[in-house]
Design a protein around this motif. Structure first.
Motif, PDB file in Angstrom:
ATOM      1  N   ALA A  79       6.466  23.043   7.125  1.00 13.04           N
ATOM      2  CA  ALA A  79       6.990  21.811   6.551  1.00 13.04           C
ATOM      3  C   ALA A  79       7.641  20.955   7.620  1.00 13.04           C
ATOM      4  O   ALA A  79       8.412  21.450   8.439  1.00 13.04           O
ATOM      5  CB  ALA A  79       8.003  22.151   5.474  1.00 13.04           C
ATOM      6  N   ILE A  80       7.311  19.664   7.616  1.00 12.95           N
ATOM      7  CA  ILE A  80       7.938  18.739   8.568  1.00 12.95           C
ATOM      8  C   ILE A  80       9.391  18.550   8.158  1.00 12.95           C
ATOM      9  O   ILE A  80      10.296  18.616   8.950  1.00 12.95           O
ATOM     10  CB  ILE A  80       7.205  17.378   8.558  1.00 12.95           C
ATOM     11  CG1 ILE A  80       5.822  17.560   9.172  1.00 12.95           C
ATOM     12  CG2 ILE A  80       8.000  16.319   9.314  1.00 12.95           C
ATOM     13  CD1 ILE A  80       4.936  16.362   9.026  1.00 12.95           C
ATOM     14  N   THR A  81       9.577  18.317   6.844  1.00 14.14           N
ATOM     15  CA  THR A  81      10.943  18.224   6.338  1.00 14.14           C
ATOM     16  C   THR A  81      11.168  19.410   5.415  1.00 14.14           C
ATOM     17  O   THR A  81      10.239  19.909   4.811  1.00 14.14           O
ATOM     18  CB  THR A  81      11.146  16.916   5.554  1.00 14.14           C
ATOM     19  OG1 THR A  81      12.370  17.021   4.847  1.00 14.14           O
ATOM     20  CG2 THR A  81      10.042  16.654   4.558  1.00 14.14           C
ATOM     21  N   ASN A  82      12.378  19.888   5.298  1.00 17.85           N
ATOM     22  CA  ASN A  82      12.604  20.987   4.366  1.00 17.85           C
ATOM     23  C   ASN A  82      13.441  20.543   3.173  1.00 17.85           C
ATOM     24  O   ASN A  82      13.990  21.340   2.462  1.00 17.85           O
ATOM     25  CB  ASN A  82      13.213  22.207   5.064  1.00 17.85           C
ATOM     26  CG  ASN A  82      14.511  21.860   5.767  1.00 17.85           C
ATOM     27  OD1 ASN A  82      15.049  20.762   5.573  1.00 17.85           O
ATOM     28  ND2 ASN A  82      14.997  22.778   6.572  1.00 17.85           N
ATOM     29  N   GLN A  83      13.484  19.236   2.962  1.00 15.99           N
ATOM     30  CA  GLN A  83      14.214  18.687   1.812  1.00 15.99           C
ATOM     31  C   GLN A  83      13.198  18.063   0.849  1.00 15.99           C
ATOM     32  O   GLN A  83      12.448  17.162   1.232  1.00 15.99           O
ATOM     33  CB  GLN A  83      15.176  17.603   2.323  1.00 15.99           C
ATOM     34  CG  GLN A  83      16.002  16.944   1.252  1.00 15.99           C
ATOM     35  CD  GLN A  83      17.150  17.840   0.798  1.00 15.99           C
ATOM     36  OE1 GLN A  83      17.861  18.382   1.632  1.00 15.99           O
ATOM     37  NE2 GLN A  83      17.303  18.007  -0.506  1.00 15.99           N
ATOM     38  N   TYR A  84      13.154  18.580  -0.361  1.00 17.18           N
ATOM     39  CA  TYR A  84      12.187  18.083  -1.341  1.00 17.18           C
ATOM     40  C   TYR A  84      12.904  17.753  -2.653  1.00 17.18           C
ATOM     41  O   TYR A  84      14.010  18.227  -2.900  1.00 17.18           O
ATOM     42  CB  TYR A  84      11.112  19.145  -1.627  1.00 17.18           C
ATOM     43  CG  TYR A  84      10.215  19.414  -0.443  1.00 17.18           C
ATOM     44  CD1 TYR A  84       8.995  18.768  -0.303  1.00 17.18           C
ATOM     45  CD2 TYR A  84      10.607  20.302   0.551  1.00 17.18           C
ATOM     46  CE1 TYR A  84       8.172  19.010   0.793  1.00 17.18           C
ATOM     47  CE2 TYR A  84       9.799  20.546   1.653  1.00 17.18           C
ATOM     48  CZ  TYR A  84       8.585  19.888   1.765  1.00 17.18           C
ATOM     49  OH  TYR A  84       7.778  20.124   2.848  1.00 17.18           O
ATOM     50  N   ASP A  85      12.216  16.995  -3.489  1.00 21.91           N
ATOM     51  CA  ASP A  85      12.758  16.772  -4.832  1.00 21.91           C
ATOM     52  C   ASP A  85      12.507  18.007  -5.705  1.00 21.91           C
ATOM     53  O   ASP A  85      13.383  18.455  -6.418  1.00 21.91           O
ATOM     54  CB  ASP A  85      12.110  15.536  -5.478  1.00 21.91           C
ATOM     55  CG  ASP A  85      12.477  14.249  -4.741  1.00 21.91           C
ATOM     56  OD1 ASP A  85      13.666  14.105  -4.385  1.00 21.91           O
ATOM     57  OD2 ASP A  85      11.581  13.425  -4.499  1.00 21.91           O
ATOM     58  N   TYR A  86      11.286  18.544  -5.621  1.00 20.58           N
ATOM     59  CA  TYR A  86      10.903  19.654  -6.508  1.00 20.58           C
ATOM     60  C   TYR A  86      10.201  20.766  -5.738  1.00 20.58           C
ATOM     61  O   TYR A  86       9.314  20.493  -4.913  1.00 20.58           O
ATOM     62  CB  TYR A  86       9.913  19.176  -7.591  1.00 20.58           C
ATOM     63  CG  TYR A  86      10.561  18.329  -8.647  1.00 20.58           C
ATOM     64  CD1 TYR A  86      10.917  18.864  -9.873  1.00 20.58           C
ATOM     65  CD2 TYR A  86      10.834  16.986  -8.402  1.00 20.58           C
ATOM     66  CE1 TYR A  86      11.534  18.081 -10.843  1.00 20.58           C
ATOM     67  CE2 TYR A  86      11.458  16.197  -9.362  1.00 20.58           C
ATOM     68  CZ  TYR A  86      11.803  16.760 -10.578  1.00 20.58           C
ATOM     69  OH  TYR A  86      12.416  15.989 -11.537  1.00 20.58           O
ATOM     70  N   ILE A  87      10.568  22.001  -6.046  1.00 17.05           N
ATOM     71  CA  ILE A  87       9.735  23.139  -5.654  1.00 17.05           C
ATOM     72  C   ILE A  87       8.935  23.499  -6.910  1.00 17.05           C
ATOM     73  O   ILE A  87       9.480  23.509  -8.020  1.00 17.05           O
ATOM     74  CB  ILE A  87      10.597  24.355  -5.229  1.00 17.05           C
ATOM     75  CG1 ILE A  87      11.435  24.008  -3.990  1.00 17.05           C
ATOM     76  CG2 ILE A  87       9.715  25.571  -4.953  1.00 17.05           C
ATOM     77  CD1 ILE A  87      12.489  25.064  -3.645  1.00 17.05           C
ATOM     78  N   ILE A  88       7.637  23.742  -6.733  1.00 23.74           N
ATOM     79  CA  ILE A  88       6.812  24.175  -7.868  1.00 23.74           C
ATOM     80  C   ILE A  88       6.229  25.536  -7.515  1.00 23.74           C
ATOM     81  O   ILE A  88       5.635  25.702  -6.436  1.00 23.74           O
ATOM     82  CB  ILE A  88       5.665  23.170  -8.157  1.00 23.74           C
ATOM     83  CG1 ILE A  88       6.242  21.800  -8.537  1.00 23.74           C
ATOM     84  CG2 ILE A  88       4.753  23.691  -9.271  1.00 23.74           C
ATOM     85  CD1 ILE A  88       5.196  20.701  -8.718  1.00 23.74           C
ATOM     86  N   VAL A  89       6.391  26.503  -8.400  1.00 23.25           N
ATOM     87  CA  VAL A  89       5.820  27.835  -8.165  1.00 23.25           C
ATOM     88  C   VAL A  89       4.610  27.992  -9.074  1.00 23.25           C
ATOM     89  O   VAL A  89       4.724  27.956 -10.295  1.00 23.25           O
ATOM     90  CB  VAL A  89       6.860  28.943  -8.441  1.00 23.25           C
ATOM     91  CG1 VAL A  89       6.253  30.315  -8.149  1.00 23.25           C
ATOM     92  CG2 VAL A  89       8.111  28.718  -7.600  1.00 23.25           C
TER      93      VAL A  89
END
Ligand SMILES: Cc1cc2nc3c(=O)[nH]c(=O)nc-3n(C[C@H](O)[C@H](O)[C@H](O)COP(=O)(O)OP(=O)(O)OC[C@H]3O[C@@H](n4cnc5c(N)ncnc54)[C@H](O)[C@@H]3O)c2cc1C
Length: 362
Positions: free
Chosen positions: A3-13
């Motif tokens: 990942a370029i950034t490790n800040q996301y709005d949502y993690i989806i499993v």
């Protein structure tokens, strides 16, 4: 993880039909998603024939919420094709041959029913495809039907996610997650929300293992014809084209409660008998496949938040109708997360809330 950034709005499993549709909705709204999935060969979405048909069941009634679900899915998958620049959505009528004059009469009556009228393209009172099927009493063409090439769809979504460095092919490690009301941390990724779309594997999830997702095993045959069927034939079984030339899928068996892997001679015999009763065309069997549908006791999807953490949600229970349920209910979940709509009681995870205190280990 790249990942370029490790800040996301949502993690989806999970990136079956549920996770794919949810990821698309969110990305198209400008939200960032990080998707973790192990694309097992026998996951339901990869095995599914992809058929969508608004008139279903033994009694051939309009399926639940068809008036909302079907216009919605047409728009959703068509727009997804444009957005992802790939082809996977194939609307086409389904033909159901009549078995008797009584059957024919019943459908003639139904075609006058205002609630079914828009779904019945045409009732034929004499044979139309007599060289291919057994339709001496005619048949009915159902509209708003067709099939989704589920594997092509999921592949296209995965390629899109990978192009944004937001896909990890791995089993989600629950022990590596920490949760607070404001954020989720998973390894070196942080997000405001996490959505679990794990299908029949949700029993392994310590946060949602109390939700009674029940296994409904299904098997299919992959066949080819010398002369392929002109339409999708559907009566007791269906014969659906695939993305491959002259390769068709026959399905499916229903075995509630069966969680065992592998194919069976019994299912093969059942499906062969059904094809022989549906088409006159000689065919060759190439393969047999199996999968476990994530079902519920009331055959309704399950969506909503964990009782303790509103930023931890699930979308599951798509049962036998993932292709038609996933677009609409993933959209509903997003609207609910944004405070723009309510989740109706019959699809809401709240209906299982009493089980949370009884069984939860978290
Ligand atoms: C034989 C058969 C035929 C079918 N035919 C049709 C049909 O014609 N039309 C129709 O509408 N529906 C059909 N269905 C039903 C449809 O397949 C399901 O409703 C739908 O696929 C469920 O999608 P899902 O995303 O909830 O689950 P799944 O497809 O099971 O996807 C869940 C994903 O999550 C992943 N996952 C789970 N846990 C983890 C974890 N801890 N870490 C990482 N990844 C994880 C899994 O590996 C998987 O990739 C059929 C099903 C079967 C079995």
């Amino acid at each position: 993880m790249q990942a370029i950034t490790n800040q996301y709005d949502y993690i989806i499993v999970g990136q079956g039909l549920a996770g794919s549709c949810l990821a698309l909705h969110l990305n198209r709204m400008g939200k960032t998603t990080f998707v973790v999935d192990t694309p097992r060969e026998n996951r339901a979405s990869a095995v599914a024939a992809g058929l969508f048909n608004p008139v279903t069941g033994k009694r051939n009634v309009k399926s639940w919420e068809a008036d909302q679900l079907f216009p919605y899915l047409f728009k959703f998958y068509s727009e997804a094709e444009t957005f992802l620049n790939q082809r996977f959505f194939y609307p086409q009528p389904v033909y159901r041959p009549f078995i008797s004059i009584a059957d024919q009469n019943e459908w003639m009556g139904r075609s006058e029913d205002p609630s079914l009228k828009s779904l019945i393209r045409k009732v034929f009172t004499s044979s139309v495809y007599g060289d291919q099927t057994f339709d001496e009493f005619g048949g009915v063409e159902i509209s708003q039907a067709g099939y989704l090439d589920t594997n092509a769809f999921m592949r296209a979504v995965r390629e899109f996610l990978k192009s944004r460095n937001s896909f990890e092919e791995a089993a989600f490690d629950y022990a590596a997650m920490t949760v607070s009301q404001e954020s989720i941390r998973y390894k070196n990724v942080t997000a405001s929300h996490i959505a679990f779309c794990e299908g029949s594997k949700s029993k392994n999830n310590p946060w949602f293992d109390w939700v009674p997702i029940t296994p409904l095993k299904g098997e299919t045959l992959t066949i080819s014809f010398h002369t392929p069927p002109k339409v999708i034939f559907n009566r007791s079984a269906y014969i659906v084209p695939t993305g491959r030339d002259n390769v068709f899928m026959v399905g499916a068996t229903y075995k509630p409660g069966d969680n065992t892997g592998g194919t069976s001679a019994e299912a093969k015999a059942e499906l062969e008998e059904k094809v022989n009763g549906l088409v006159r065309l000689p065919y060759k069997i190439h393969d047999q496949n199996w999968g476990i549908r994530p079902s519920t006791h009331d055959r309704r999807p399950v969506l909503g938040a964990h009782p303790q953490y509103k930023n931890m949600v699930m979308l599951n229970g798509l049962g036998t109708k993932g292709v038609s349920l996933a677009p609409y209910f993933s959209g509903m979940l997003v609207d609910w997360l944004l405070g723009q709509s309510e989740i109706p009681r019959e699809a809401n995870i709240e209906r299982y809330k009493s089980l949370y205190s009884k069984f939860s280990k978290t």
